[in-house]
Design a protein around this motif. Structure first.
Motif, mmCIF file in Angstrom:
data_model
loop_
_atom_site.group_PDB
_atom_site.id
_atom_site.type_symbol
_atom_site.label_atom_id
_atom_site.label_comp_id
_atom_site.label_asym_id
_atom_site.label_seq_id
_atom_site.Cartn_x
_atom_site.Cartn_y
_atom_site.Cartn_z
ATOM 1 N N GLU A 56 0.832 -1.202 0.000
ATOM 2 C CA GLU A 56 0.000 0.000 0.000
ATOM 3 C C GLU A 56 0.867 1.253 0.000
ATOM 4 O OE1 GLU A 56 -3.594 2.105 2.540
ATOM 5 O OE2 GLU A 56 -3.144 0.003 2.883
ATOM 6 N N ILE A 57 0.467 2.218 -0.796
ATOM 7 C CA ILE A 57 1.223 3.466 -0.908
ATOM 8 C C ILE A 57 0.592 4.510 -0.008
ATOM 9 C CG2 ILE A 57 1.931 5.319 -2.465
ATOM 10 C CD1 ILE A 57 2.017 3.241 -4.670
ATOM 11 N N LYS A 58 1.399 5.062 0.841
ATOM 12 C CA LYS A 58 0.938 6.129 1.731
ATOM 13 C C LYS A 58 0.997 7.447 0.980
ATOM 14 C CE LYS A 58 0.960 2.966 4.900
ATOM 15 N NZ LYS A 58 0.102 1.896 4.495
ATOM 16 N N GLY A 59 0.117 8.353 1.305
ATOM 17 C CA GLY A 59 0.123 9.669 0.666
ATOM 18 C C GLY A 59 -0.858 9.775 -0.483
ATOM 19 N N ASN A 62 -6.882 7.823 -2.240
ATOM 20 C CA ASN A 62 -7.519 6.508 -2.260
ATOM 21 C C ASN A 62 -6.482 5.467 -1.887
ATOM 22 O OD1 ASN A 62 -8.804 8.091 -4.855
ATOM 23 N ND2 ASN A 62 -10.321 6.940 -3.716
ATOM 24 N N LYS A 63 -6.955 4.274 -1.559
ATOM 25 C CA LYS A 63 -6.014 3.193 -1.313
ATOM 26 C C LYS A 63 -5.411 2.770 -2.647
ATOM 27 C CE LYS A 63 -7.642 1.299 2.935
ATOM 28 N NZ LYS A 63 -7.412 0.159 3.774
ATOM 29 N N VAL A 64 -4.095 2.620 -2.655
ATOM 30 C CA VAL A 64 -3.364 2.195 -3.846
ATOM 31 C C VAL A 64 -2.351 1.152 -3.409
ATOM 32 C CG1 VAL A 64 -1.827 2.902 -5.729
ATOM 33 C CG2 VAL A 64 -3.585 4.469 -4.921
ATOM 34 N N TRP A 65 -2.283 0.072 -4.191
ATOM 35 C CA TRP A 65 -1.308 -0.981 -3.948
ATOM 36 C C TRP A 65 -0.435 -1.097 -5.181
ATOM 37 C CZ3 TRP A 65 -6.507 -1.315 -3.091
ATOM 38 C CH2 TRP A 65 -6.919 -1.406 -1.750
ATOM 39 N N GLY A 80 -0.615 -3.224 -9.980
ATOM 40 C CA GLY A 80 -1.201 -2.430 -8.917
ATOM 41 C C GLY A 80 -2.707 -2.421 -8.994
ATOM 42 N N ASP A 81 -3.288 -1.711 -8.051
ATOM 43 C CA ASP A 81 -4.735 -1.577 -7.967
ATOM 44 C C ASP A 81 -5.041 -0.369 -7.094
ATOM 45 O OD1 ASP A 81 -7.431 -2.086 -8.282
ATOM 46 O OD2 ASP A 81 -7.416 -4.016 -7.246
ATOM 47 N N SER A 82 -6.255 0.121 -7.193
ATOM 48 C CA SER A 82 -6.721 1.216 -6.350
ATOM 49 C C SER A 82 -8.209 1.045 -6.131
ATOM 50 C CB SER A 82 -6.458 2.571 -7.016
ATOM 51 O OG SER A 82 -7.021 3.615 -6.238
ATOM 52 N N ASP A 83 -8.696 1.571 -5.019
ATOM 53 C CA ASP A 83 -10.139 1.514 -4.771
ATOM 54 C C ASP A 83 -10.869 2.725 -5.336
ATOM 55 O OD1 ASP A 83 -9.341 3.429 -2.940
ATOM 56 O OD2 ASP A 83 -10.157 2.422 -1.193
ATOM 57 N N GLY A 84 -10.146 3.633 -5.994
ATOM 58 C CA GLY A 84 -10.761 4.797 -6.636
ATOM 59 C C GLY A 84 -10.635 4.685 -8.151
ATOM 60 N N ARG A 85 -11.723 4.923 -8.865
ATOM 61 C CA ARG A 85 -11.714 4.743 -10.319
ATOM 62 C C ARG A 85 -10.752 5.686 -11.036
ATOM 63 N NH1 ARG A 85 -17.832 4.911 -12.137
ATOM 64 N NH2 ARG A 85 -17.537 6.920 -11.155
ATOM 65 N N ILE A 86 -10.738 6.948 -10.663
ATOM 66 C CA ILE A 86 -9.857 7.905 -11.334
ATOM 67 C C ILE A 86 -8.399 7.585 -11.010
ATOM 68 C CG2 ILE A 86 -9.169 10.336 -11.515
ATOM 69 C CD1 ILE A 86 -11.797 9.650 -12.919
ATOM 70 N N VAL A 87 -8.121 7.318 -9.754
ATOM 71 C CA VAL A 87 -6.753 6.975 -9.363
ATOM 72 C C VAL A 87 -6.318 5.683 -10.055
ATOM 73 C CG1 VAL A 87 -5.260 6.346 -7.424
ATOM 74 C CG2 VAL A 87 -6.906 8.209 -7.180
#
Length: 146
Positions: A56-59, A62-65, A80-87
């Protein structure tokens, strides 16, 4: 060898040239926004076992891996992945730029210039820009460790 659970089309079937061509056709921000969402849908979700605190990336808003695998040819598979569509859409652009590159090639990539070419640099919020910078910094850190 690329892990089957982390395969994606970015950097292979979907290249930077394709993205540049597609984004340059979109003049309005709303069209670019839709393209980001469409890109996010093409990135398969990571299995939960890969969504670890180490990845997981801090900063980021949204959550990003983010994870990397060093292939036998010295090039990286980045996933990777994120829980936000735009991110997640922004992440796909990063994956497109860095997939199957060496650590030095990744270090030399100017991601902000790529976002500028795509017409996204001035369209995303400061918090998302900070998140993109955090993703890029983490990626360069991960690939410089090998």
């Amino acid at each position: 060898m690329t892990n089957i659970t982390t395969q994606h089309p970015f950097g292979n079937e979907i290249t930077l040239d394709i993205l540049l061509n597609d984004f340059q056709k979109s003049k309005a921000w709303e069209e670019k926004y839709r393209q980001l969402i469409q890109l996010s849908r093409k990135l398969p979700a990571l299995p939960n076992e890969l969504k670890t605190s180490e990845k997981e990336i801090k900063g980021c808003e949204n959550k990003v891996w983010l994870g990397v695998e060093l292939n036998s040819d010295g090039k990286y598979h980045v996933y990777g992945d994120s829980d936000g569509r735009i991110v997640k859409g922004l992440l796909t652009i990063i994956l497109t730029a860095v997939e199957n590159k060496t650590a030095q090639e990744i270090a030399d990539i100017d991601m902000l210039a790529i976002f500028e070419q795509l017409g996204l640099a001035n369209q995303i919020s400061q918090s998302r820009t900070d998140g993109v910078n955090a993703i890029i910094a983490r990626l360069k850190s991960l690939t410089s460790q090998y």
